[in-house]
Design an enzyme around this catalytic site. Sequence first.
Site, PDB file in Angstrom:
ATOM      1  N   GLU A  12       4.300   6.677   4.720  1.00  0.00           N
ATOM      2  CA  GLU A  12       4.157   7.159   6.087  1.00  0.00           C
ATOM      3  C   GLU A  12       4.783   6.254   7.141  1.00  0.00           C
ATOM      4  OE1 GLU A  12       0.014   7.759   6.672  1.00  0.00           O
ATOM      5  OE2 GLU A  12      -0.221   9.043   4.910  1.00  0.00           O
ATOM      6  N   PRO A  23       0.835  -1.203   0.000  1.00  0.00           N
ATOM      7  CA  PRO A  23       0.000   0.000   0.000  1.00  0.00           C
ATOM      8  C   PRO A  23       0.872   1.255   0.000  1.00  0.00           C
ATOM      9  CG  PRO A  23      -0.742  -1.571   1.664  1.00  0.00           C
ATOM     10  CD  PRO A  23       0.571  -2.073   1.156  1.00  0.00           C
ATOM     11  N   LEU A  24       0.541   2.218  -0.843  1.00  0.00           N
ATOM     12  CA  LEU A  24       1.343   3.434  -0.946  1.00  0.00           C
ATOM     13  C   LEU A  24       1.370   4.204   0.372  1.00  0.00           C
ATOM     14  CD1 LEU A  24       0.457   4.762  -4.515  1.00  0.00           C
ATOM     15  CD2 LEU A  24       2.538   3.627  -3.758  1.00  0.00           C
ATOM     16  N   CYS A  25       0.268   4.117   1.146  1.00  0.00           N
ATOM     17  CA  CYS A  25       0.253   4.840   2.412  1.00  0.00           C
ATOM     18  C   CYS A  25       1.309   4.289   3.371  1.00  0.00           C
ATOM     19  CB  CYS A  25      -1.137   4.782   3.048  1.00  0.00           C
ATOM     20  SG  CYS A  25      -1.734   3.110   3.348  1.00  0.00           S
ATOM     21  N   THR A  26       1.514   2.961   3.326  1.00  0.00           N
ATOM     22  CA  THR A  26       2.549   2.349   4.162  1.00  0.00           C
ATOM     23  C   THR A  26       3.927   2.800   3.730  1.00  0.00           C
ATOM     24  OG1 THR A  26       1.175   0.402   4.574  1.00  0.00           O
ATOM     25  CG2 THR A  26       3.555   0.155   4.926  1.00  0.00           C
TER      26      THR A  26
END
Length: 448
Positions: free
Chosen positions: A214, A208-211
Amino acid sequence: MADTAPPSKSRDLDKLLLRPGNLVGPTFDPGVQLRDDLQEYARVLVVGAGGLGCELLKDLALSGFKNLEVIDMDRIEVTNLNRQFLFRLEDVGKPKAEVAAKRVMERISGVNIVPHFCRIEDKDIGFYNDFNIIALGLDSIEARSYINAVACSFLEYDADDNPREETMKPMVDGGTEGFKGHARVIVPGVTPCFECTIWLFPPQVKFPLCTLAETPRNAAHCIEYAHLIKWDEVHSGKAFDPDNPDHMKWVYDEAVKRAELFGIPGVTYSLTQGVVKNIIPAIASTNAIISAACTLETLKIASGCSKTLSNYLTYNGVEGLHTKVTEFVKDKDCLVCGPGVLILLDTAVTLKKFIDMLEEHPKLLMTKASITYHGKNLYMQAPPVLEEMTRSNLELPLYDLMDKIPKDILHATGTIDKDNRKSSGLRKLRVVFKGVDGVVDMDMAGGA
């Protein structure tokens, strides 16, 4: 006491080629002539000179094949030396294909191996047609798909849509993944091709790009951050090339910075390559076992000394040893090894309009297409010199460029968008012109 004659170099090969048997192919004709013809006339192309490719070159040369060629675009790295036995420390930085060919020829007399240090897409289709058999030692799904499409493009069908045997280009494909591996025989039009069984390969792991942006938790997250996010931020509009050492080094450096920021250990250059290119560590013994299976199948195809594998062998050496052969079924609707994608055209359609149509065709979705017809370049996107030479054809009717033949086969090479992934591909197109010689009344099942 008379001197004992030294054993023949082809002693073991003679046991297969000089004697009849109960499991031989229908065309098998044992004898010295068969052995000599195999050594003189059989031409085999090995695609890939890595861990499996090195083993294939050695095994094929020791199995009586004297005319070999190998193609690989990579250079030797230090991390290759633990399993790619043809390479030495002094070879680091040199092309794999050239060094592998040289080393095998030094050890095995009489064999001739021609190396090609380039991308597989850099060779025209005619290059691959010069070989009797193509042996694959690749670690990439995209590369396998491309070679599979090229080999299947030579396949021709008769009026009843039955494949013509003389146009079949056999392939033997091997692959390894740690202690697991496979060997398979692909005879276009008879057995399933690579595209028919693409579902055998699991989807690549995606984070996941959020992982990544961030909360990275391991070294792979840091590498993918540099690869998928940071690269686009810094190099806006410039495509990342995983085969470019400078690009890979930049991703590695950025991943190291990211890892240091979050206190994450383990980012190395070899791991960066593995994550970005989805490379799984190879085991030398697995390569040797799979290469032996592929070489035996190549010998069977070339000589008919035994029936070939039907048609997919799997090997698992994780716990003990387990092998199994599965007979997969050909997909009769396959776009690659089937008769081709049917496209119905007016005789006035220009080559440029035809190329534009390929972008919108639901079965193709091909951009930047280059078109060939019976080996003749109608239009080439690259290199620039060929593009300039063929540019004038764009405004000409395709019907005229195909010598006003009502229906025939074209080959298109370009970028294919499949499942939101772009890759190089080749497709066979059955072009039919409307209203010419009554072809308008033909069966258009599965057409455009």
